[in-house]
Motif scaffolding. Structure first.
Motif, PDB file in Angstrom:
ATOM      1  N   PRO A  21      -6.406   3.696-114.404  1.00  0.00           N
ATOM      2  CA  PRO A  21      -5.867   4.950-113.868  1.00  0.00           C
ATOM      3  C   PRO A  21      -6.812   6.111-114.164  1.00  0.00           C
ATOM      4  N   THR A  22      -6.766   7.103-113.296  1.00  0.00           N
ATOM      5  CA  THR A  22      -7.565   8.300-113.534  1.00  0.00           C
ATOM      6  C   THR A  22      -6.818   9.207-114.506  1.00  0.00           C
ATOM      7  N   LYS A  23      -7.513  10.173-115.058  1.00  0.00           N
ATOM      8  CA  LYS A  23      -6.866  11.127-115.962  1.00  0.00           C
ATOM      9  C   LYS A  23      -5.775  11.899-115.243  1.00  0.00           C
ATOM     10  N   THR A  24      -5.987  12.188-113.974  1.00  0.00           N
ATOM     11  CA  THR A  24      -4.983  12.900-113.183  1.00  0.00           C
ATOM     12  C   THR A  24      -3.714  12.062-113.038  1.00  0.00           C
ATOM     13  N   GLN A  25      -3.868  10.777-112.765  1.00  0.00           N
ATOM     14  CA  GLN A  25      -2.705   9.900-112.639  1.00  0.00           C
ATOM     15  C   GLN A  25      -1.951   9.793-113.962  1.00  0.00           C
ATOM     16  N   ILE A  26      -2.675   9.696-115.048  1.00  0.00           N
ATOM     17  CA  ILE A  26      -2.039   9.621-116.372  1.00  0.00           C
ATOM     18  C   ILE A  26      -1.307  10.927-116.668  1.00  0.00           C
ATOM     19  N   HIS A  27      -1.939  12.050-116.351  1.00  0.00           N
ATOM     20  CA  HIS A  27      -1.312  13.356-116.587  1.00  0.00           C
ATOM     21  C   HIS A  27      -0.001  13.469-115.812  1.00  0.00           C
ATOM     22  N   GLU A  28      -0.028  13.097-114.541  1.00  0.00           N
ATOM     23  CA  GLU A  28       1.175  13.181-113.706  1.00  0.00           C
ATOM     24  C   GLU A  28       2.274  12.258-114.214  1.00  0.00           C
ATOM     25  N   ALA A  29       1.915  11.042-114.607  1.00  0.00           N
ATOM     26  CA  ALA A  29       2.904  10.091-115.116  1.00  0.00           C
ATOM     27  C   ALA A  29       3.525  10.590-116.419  1.00  0.00           C
ATOM     28  N   ALA A  30       2.702  11.129-117.307  1.00  0.00           N
ATOM     29  CA  ALA A  30       3.210  11.639-118.585  1.00  0.00           C
ATOM     30  C   ALA A  30       4.133  12.833-118.357  1.00  0.00           C
ATOM     31  N   GLN A  31       3.768  13.693-117.426  1.00  0.00           N
ATOM     32  CA  GLN A  31       4.587  14.865-117.119  1.00  0.00           C
ATOM     33  C   GLN A  31       5.934  14.456-116.523  1.00  0.00           C
ATOM     34  N   LYS A  32       5.917  13.464-115.630  1.00  0.00           N
ATOM     35  CA  LYS A  32       7.163  12.977-115.034  1.00  0.00           C
ATOM     36  C   LYS A  32       8.048  12.316-116.087  1.00  0.00           C
ATOM     37  N   PHE A  33       7.436  11.610-117.028  1.00  0.00           N
ATOM     38  CA  PHE A  33       8.205  10.971-118.089  1.00  0.00           C
ATOM     39  C   PHE A  33       8.846  12.030-118.984  1.00  0.00           C
ATOM     40  N   GLU A  34       8.091  13.081-119.319  1.00  0.00           N
ATOM     41  CA  GLU A  34       8.659  14.159-120.133  1.00  0.00           C
ATOM     42  C   GLU A  34       9.832  14.808-119.406  1.00  0.00           C
ATOM     43  N   ALA A  35       9.689  15.053-118.111  1.00  0.00           N
ATOM     44  CA  ALA A  35      10.771  15.651-117.333  1.00  0.00           C
ATOM     45  C   ALA A  35      12.010  14.757-117.346  1.00  0.00           C
ATOM     46  N   LEU A  36      11.809  13.450-117.237  1.00  0.00           N
ATOM     47  CA  LEU A  36      12.927  12.510-117.274  1.00  0.00           C
ATOM     48  C   LEU A  36      13.635  12.558-118.627  1.00  0.00           C
ATOM     49  N   MET A  37      12.858  12.588-119.704  1.00  0.00           N
ATOM     50  CA  MET A  37      13.436  12.673-121.043  1.00  0.00           C
ATOM     51  C   MET A  37      14.226  13.972-121.211  1.00  0.00           C
ATOM     52  N   LEU A  38      13.657  15.081-120.752  1.00  0.00           N
ATOM     53  CA  LEU A  38      14.334  16.364-120.872  1.00  0.00           C
ATOM     54  C   LEU A  38      15.625  16.398-120.063  1.00  0.00           C
ATOM     55  N   LYS A  39      15.607  15.809-118.872  1.00  0.00           N
ATOM     56  CA  LYS A  39      16.813  15.777-118.044  1.00  0.00           C
ATOM     57  C   LYS A  39      17.912  14.992-118.748  1.00  0.00           C
ATOM     58  N   GLN A  40      17.554  13.879-119.367  1.00  0.00           N
ATOM     59  CA  GLN A  40      18.539  13.087-120.105  1.00  0.00           C
ATOM     60  C   GLN A  40      19.097  13.873-121.294  1.00  0.00           C
ATOM     61  N   MET A  41      18.230  14.592-121.990  1.00  0.00           N
ATOM     62  CA  MET A  41      18.677  15.404-123.122  1.00  0.00           C
ATOM     63  C   MET A  41      19.644  16.498-122.658  1.00  0.00           C
ATOM     64  N   LEU A  42      19.314  17.170-121.560  1.00  0.00           N
ATOM     65  CA  LEU A  42      20.184  18.219-121.034  1.00  0.00           C
ATOM     66  C   LEU A  42      21.518  17.647-120.570  1.00  0.00           C
ATOM     67  N   ALA A  43      21.486  16.489-119.923  1.00  0.00           N
ATOM     68  CA  ALA A  43      22.717  15.851-119.448  1.00  0.00           C
ATOM     69  C   ALA A  43      23.638  15.501-120.619  1.00  0.00           C
ATOM     70  N   GLN A  44      23.056  14.998-121.696  1.00  0.00           N
ATOM     71  CA  GLN A  44      23.868  14.670-122.872  1.00  0.00           C
ATOM     72  C   GLN A  44      24.458  15.930-123.500  1.00  0.00           C
ATOM     73  N   ALA A  45      23.674  16.988-123.541  1.00  0.00           N
ATOM     74  CA  ALA A  45      24.170  18.238-124.112  1.00  0.00           C
ATOM     75  C   ALA A  45      25.314  18.823-123.284  1.00  0.00           C
ATOM     76  N   ARG A  46      25.304  18.580-121.998  1.00  0.00           N
ATOM     77  CA  ARG A  46      26.338  19.129-121.108  1.00  0.00           C
ATOM     78  C   ARG A  46      27.608  18.277-121.077  1.00  0.00           C
TER      79      ARG A  46
END
Length: 101
Positions: A21-46
């Motif tokens: 993978p290119t650095k750009t692909q890794i960056h995008e995948a890591a960012q999407k994973f962080e967003a998924l984790m944050l969404k789950q955290m927010l959903a649990q808090a709500r």
């Protein structure tokens, strides 16, 4: 055997080995994973329910889901918690990511 492309990923080679993978692909995948984790955290808090709503429960739930998704995406893009940065660094080391877009 035909090549398969999923969501803009590079097709598999004839030998079955996937390209690095290119650095750009890794960056995008890591960012999407962080967003998924944050969404789950927010959903649990709500999940806390105070039982006193002014709006239709289903409509309010749908709105909160959309709001949480947007907030998680924004937080991940800004690197608020830094998960993506750490994941990206680890994946880059493990994969020997190539430079490029």
């Amino acid at each position: 055997m035909s090549d398969t492309t999923i969501n803009g990923a590079s097709p598999l080679s004839a030998t079955g080995a996937s390209p690095r993978p290119t650095k750009t692909q890794i960056h995008e995948a890591a960012q999407k994973f962080e967003a998924l984790m944050l969404k789950q955290m927010l959903a649990q808090a709500r999940k806390v329910d105070f039982g006193n709503t002014l709006f239709d429960q289903k409509a309010a739930e749908n709105f909160r889901d959309m709001q949480d998704s947007k907030m998680a995406d924004t937080m991940a893009q800004r690197g608020t918690l830094g998960f993506a940065r750490m994941i990206e660094a680890q994946l880059a080391r493990q994969s020997g990511a190539s430079n490029g877009e």
